[in-house]
Write a protein that holds these residues in place. Structure first.
Motif, PDB file in Angstrom:
ATOM      1  N   VAL A 297       0.546  -1.212  -0.222  1.00 33.95           N
ATOM      2  CA  VAL A 297      -0.024  -0.244  -0.092  1.00 33.95           C
ATOM      3  C   VAL A 297       0.795   1.807   0.238  1.00 33.95           C
ATOM      4  N   LEU A 298       0.861   2.196  -0.776  1.00 35.24           N
ATOM      5  CA  LEU A 298       1.320   3.378  -1.222  1.00 35.24           C
ATOM      6  C   LEU A 298       0.151   4.485  -1.506  1.00 35.24           C
ATOM      7  N   ASP A 299       0.214   5.243   0.163  1.00 33.16           N
ATOM      8  CA  ASP A 299      -0.328   6.158   0.210  1.00 33.16           C
ATOM      9  C   ASP A 299       0.001   7.332   1.105  1.00 33.16           C
ATOM     10  N   PRO A 300       0.791   7.404  -0.150  1.00 34.99           N
ATOM     11  CA  PRO A 300       1.459   9.082   0.713  1.00 34.99           C
ATOM     12  C   PRO A 300       1.187  10.473   0.669  1.00 34.99           C
ATOM     13  N   PRO A 301       1.215  11.459   1.519  1.00 37.84           N
ATOM     14  CA  PRO A 301       0.820  12.876   1.605  1.00 37.84           C
ATOM     15  C   PRO A 301       0.312  13.262   0.103  1.00 37.84           C
ATOM     16  N   LYS A 302       0.120  14.542   0.149  1.00 39.05           N
ATOM     17  CA  LYS A 302      -0.439  15.903  -0.831  1.00 39.05           C
ATOM     18  C   LYS A 302       0.647  16.168  -1.626  1.00 39.05           C
ATOM     19  N   TYR A 303       1.838  15.380  -3.100  1.00 37.40           N
ATOM     20  CA  TYR A 303       2.503  15.540  -3.915  1.00 37.40           C
ATOM     21  C   TYR A 303       2.774  16.735  -4.072  1.00 37.40           C
ATOM     22  N   ALA A 304       1.530  17.511  -4.576  1.00 32.25           N
ATOM     23  CA  ALA A 304       1.364  18.161  -6.738  1.00 32.25           C
ATOM     24  C   ALA A 304      -0.382  18.915  -5.176  1.00 32.25           C
ATOM     25  N   PRO A 305       0.457  19.846  -4.027  1.00 37.37           N
ATOM     26  CA  PRO A 305      -0.779  21.113  -3.690  1.00 37.37           C
ATOM     27  C   PRO A 305      -1.355  22.122  -4.633  1.00 37.37           C
ATOM     28  N   SER A 306      -0.669  22.095  -6.086  1.00 43.81           N
ATOM     29  CA  SER A 306      -1.591  23.064  -7.199  1.00 43.81           C
ATOM     30  C   SER A 306      -0.674  22.454  -8.706  1.00 43.81           C
ATOM     31  N   ARG A 307      -1.748  22.357  -9.681  1.00 47.35           N
ATOM     32  CA  ARG A 307      -1.032  22.515 -11.186  1.00 47.35           C
ATOM     33  C   ARG A 307       0.510  23.291 -11.008  1.00 47.35           C
ATOM     34  N   SER A 308       1.083  23.745 -11.051  1.00 49.87           N
ATOM     35  CA  SER A 308       2.401  24.587 -10.765  1.00 49.87           C
ATOM     36  C   SER A 308       3.022  23.430 -10.604  1.00 49.87           C
ATOM     37  N   ALA A 309       2.761  22.400  -9.677  1.00 50.05           N
ATOM     38  CA  ALA A 309       3.633  21.678  -8.447  1.00 50.05           C
ATOM     39  C   ALA A 309       3.369  20.393  -9.725  1.00 50.05           C
ATOM     40  N   THR A 336      -2.099   1.747  -4.708  1.00 49.79           N
ATOM     41  CA  THR A 336      -1.449   3.093  -4.536  1.00 49.79           C
ATOM     42  C   THR A 336      -2.834   4.281  -5.136  1.00 49.79           C
ATOM     43  N   PHE A 337      -2.809   5.131  -3.914  1.00 51.66           N
ATOM     44  CA  PHE A 337      -3.229   6.559  -4.282  1.00 51.66           C
ATOM     45  C   PHE A 337      -2.020   7.566  -3.860  1.00 51.66           C
ATOM     46  N   SER A 338      -3.117   8.823  -5.321  1.00 49.96           N
ATOM     47  CA  SER A 338      -2.521  10.279  -5.267  1.00 49.96           C
ATOM     48  C   SER A 338      -4.168  10.774  -4.435  1.00 49.96           C
ATOM     49  N   CYS A 339      -3.413  11.625  -3.786  1.00 47.51           N
ATOM     50  CA  CYS A 339      -4.551  12.511  -2.563  1.00 47.51           C
ATOM     51  C   CYS A 339      -4.179  13.551  -3.218  1.00 47.51           C
ATOM     52  N   SER A 340      -3.566  14.045  -4.128  1.00 44.39           N
ATOM     53  CA  SER A 340      -3.385  15.426  -4.817  1.00 44.39           C
ATOM     54  C   SER A 340      -4.711  16.369  -6.065  1.00 44.39           C
ATOM     55  N   GLY A 341      -5.341  16.962  -5.906  1.00 48.72           N
ATOM     56  CA  GLY A 341      -6.139  16.885  -6.471  1.00 48.72           C
ATOM     57  C   GLY A 341      -6.540  17.716  -8.197  1.00 48.72           C
ATOM     58  N   ALA A 342      -4.517  18.033  -7.964  1.00 51.32           N
ATOM     59  CA  ALA A 342      -4.116  18.117  -9.296  1.00 51.32           C
ATOM     60  C   ALA A 342      -3.620  17.282  -9.812  1.00 51.32           C
ATOM     61  N   MET A 343      -4.091  16.114  -9.850  1.00 50.75           N
ATOM     62  CA  MET A 343      -3.738  14.904  -9.673  1.00 50.75           C
ATOM     63  C   MET A 343      -4.923  14.422 -10.662  1.00 50.75           C
ATOM     64  N   ASP A 344      -5.341  13.885 -12.074  1.00 47.12           N
ATOM     65  CA  ASP A 344      -6.154  13.411 -12.215  1.00 47.12           C
ATOM     66  C   ASP A 344      -6.050  11.911 -12.394  1.00 47.12           C
ATOM     67  N   MET A 345      -6.909  10.870 -12.943  1.00 46.07           N
ATOM     68  CA  MET A 345      -7.212   9.741 -12.849  1.00 46.07           C
ATOM     69  C   MET A 345      -6.021   9.163 -14.369  1.00 46.07           C
ATOM     70  N   GLU A 346      -6.023  10.164 -16.140  1.00 44.06           N
ATOM     71  CA  GLU A 346      -5.770   9.605 -16.615  1.00 44.06           C
ATOM     72  C   GLU A 346      -3.899   9.628 -16.597  1.00 44.06           C
ATOM     73  N   THR A 347      -3.874  10.931 -15.654  1.00 46.06           N
ATOM     74  CA  THR A 347      -2.030  11.402 -15.454  1.00 46.06           C
ATOM     75  C   THR A 347      -2.157  10.227 -14.388  1.00 46.06           C
ATOM     76  N   PHE A 348      -2.496   9.722 -12.826  1.00 44.20           N
ATOM     77  CA  PHE A 348      -1.985   9.338 -12.478  1.00 44.20           C
ATOM     78  C   PHE A 348      -1.454   7.550 -13.165  1.00 44.20           C
ATOM     79  N   LYS A 349      -2.800   7.319 -14.126  1.00 43.96           N
ATOM     80  CA  LYS A 349      -2.257   5.708 -14.141  1.00 43.96           C
ATOM     81  C   LYS A 349      -0.638   5.971 -16.188  1.00 43.96           C
ATOM     82  N   GLN A 350      -0.967   6.890 -15.933  1.00 47.62           N
ATOM     83  CA  GLN A 350       0.473   7.607 -17.036  1.00 47.62           C
ATOM     84  C   GLN A 350       2.038   7.064 -16.247  1.00 47.62           C
ATOM     85  N   VAL A 351       1.910   7.942 -15.508  1.00 38.99           N
ATOM     86  CA  VAL A 351       2.482   7.907 -14.091  1.00 38.99           C
ATOM     87  C   VAL A 351       3.109   6.698 -13.642  1.00 38.99           C
ATOM     88  N   LEU A 352       1.989   5.670 -13.549  1.00 39.61           N
ATOM     89  CA  LEU A 352       2.336   4.150 -13.194  1.00 39.61           C
ATOM     90  C   LEU A 352       2.614   3.556 -14.314  1.00 39.61           C
TER      91      LEU A 352
END
Length: 395
Positions: A297-309, A336-352
């Motif tokens: 399980v990977l449930d990190p804190p918010k890595y992207a607080p904004s789109r600029s990040a 695996t999770f992302s709680c960054s609102g700036a990262m949408d699901m499609e971007t998250f899939k690409q990252v994986l």
């Protein structure tokens, strides 16, 4: 009431009921509203658009509340919004297996900047906007009338308050001070919640459904729970018969509370190992020692607080998931999770997908995780959908 007038052509999002107006969209302000005042928003032709909170220190200069000109935003308006939000969550608590949930979720409940979490008979609130800060006497009175909580505690320690010209707050608002550990139930599991000193509002109730879903895979398996906090995924897995669970978190208080939660639920402590460590450093140690797991399980804190990040965050998510994939047994599961609102699901899939290439692994997405129903998403405010996750099978 002071009028705020938009630049010509900047009204489209408002007409689509999006609640945010950025400072750059404003043509001029008639008068000098104080931060947190309710203003009337007009388009370039001086036609009414809505009522909202104003703050000239924030990039989001207006947070809209009401689009009907004939509806007064007064004390009764706020009370009704609180009643509606609380009533919409009542069924979550009906069977007694869960007595903690989010009662009010900011813009999703038309109360921008207000978060209220219920922990048994205690309430934890976060107030993130100056307008909502002004409305808190009414909000507190209504919450007391509806729920008669033992305490209402202010956990408004988010750095975002500084953008509204507000100082952080960590004080009792009503009732008696909550004990060091408030006992709550979620999915039939008991947790000790430290409201005053815990992270965010005290507990991450947004993973309630996902903890239960992942636990169904845990029987007889070895699991690594990273960023475990007080053990949500760990406890659900142990209850469902996991062979061994290793929990990693950098917070000594979180680890201590997690171990106490294992005792509270009479779970087998011999099947659990807790490690206080930076997760990334610990993952490298596991790799060096050749450790492998069936579920990670990977449930990190918010890595992207904004789109600029987002670019920097994408690299961090990729590196974290790459090493996670390398620590799995063949055919193992990565949650695996992302709680960054700036990262949408499609971007998250690409990252994986990038992480899988770098790790030399093949990955299937076999399920998706989402935030639960007490964290709803308004159709006109997609930014409210912040939590997303994927269950991956990795070879």
């Amino acid at each position: 009431m002071i009028d705020v007038v938009l630049k010509k052509g900047k009204e489209k999002a408002v007409l689509q009921k999006h609640p945010w107006v950025f400072s750059g969209a404003i043509e001029h302000v008639k008068g000098k509203p104080a931060n947190g005042d309710i203003i009337r928003l007009l388009d370039g032709k001086k036609q009414f658009l809505g009522y909202g909170f104003y703050n000239d220190q924030s990039r989001v200069a207006v947070r809209l509340l009401e689009w009907n000109e004939d509806t007064a935003v007064n004390e009764d308006w706020f009370r009704q919004k609180v009643r509606t939000a609380v009533a919409g969550r009542a069924h979550i608590l009906e069977d007694g297996s869960t007595d903690t949930c989010r009662l009010i979720f900011s813009e999703a409940d038309y109360l921008p900047g207000l978060i209220v979490d219920k922990y048994a008979d205690h309430l934890s609130v976060q107030v993130l906007t100056s307008g909502m800060q002004n409305a808190m006497p009414v909000i507190i009175d209504e919450l007391n009338a509806l729920l008669k909580p033992t305490s209402i505690f202010d956990k408004s320690d988010a750095t975002s308050r500084s953008h509204e010209g507000l100082e952080t707050s960590n004080v009792l608002l009503a009732g008696t001070h909550p004990p060091e550990l408030v006992m709550v139930k979620e999915n039939g599991i008991t947790y000790g919640i430290n409201i005053a000193e815990g992270q965010k509002s005290g507990f991450y109730c947004d993973q309630r459904d996902n903890r239960r879903l992942l636990a169904a895979y845990a029987k007889g398996k070895t699991m690594l729970d990273c960023f475990s906090y007080t053990g949500g995924f760990t406890l659900n897995a142990l209850k469902n018969g996991a062979a061994l669970v290793t929990s990693v978190d950098s917070s000594a208080l979180a680890i201590e509370t997690l171990q106490e939660n294992i005792r509270l639920n009479s779970l087998d402590s011999a099947k659990h190992t807790a490690i206080k460590s930076d997760v990334n450093a610990q993952l490298r140690k596991f790799k060096e020692s050749g450790d492998k797991f069936d579920i990670i399980v990977l449930d990190p804190p918010k890595y992207a607080p904004s789109r600029s990040a987002l670019d920097r965050a994408s690299r961090a998510y990729k590196d974290l998931n790459r090493i996670g994939m390398q620590l799995l047994n063949s055919g193992g599961l990565l949650a695996t999770f992302s709680c960054s609102g700036a990262m949408d699901m499609e971007t998250f899939k690409q990252v994986l997908a990038w992480a899988a290439l770098d790790a030399g692994k093949q990955v299937q997405f076999i399920n998706q995780f989402n935030q639960p129903e007490d964290h709803p998403v308004r159709s006109s405010f997609p930014e409210g959908e912040y939590l997303k996750g994927l269950l991956c099978r990795v070879w």
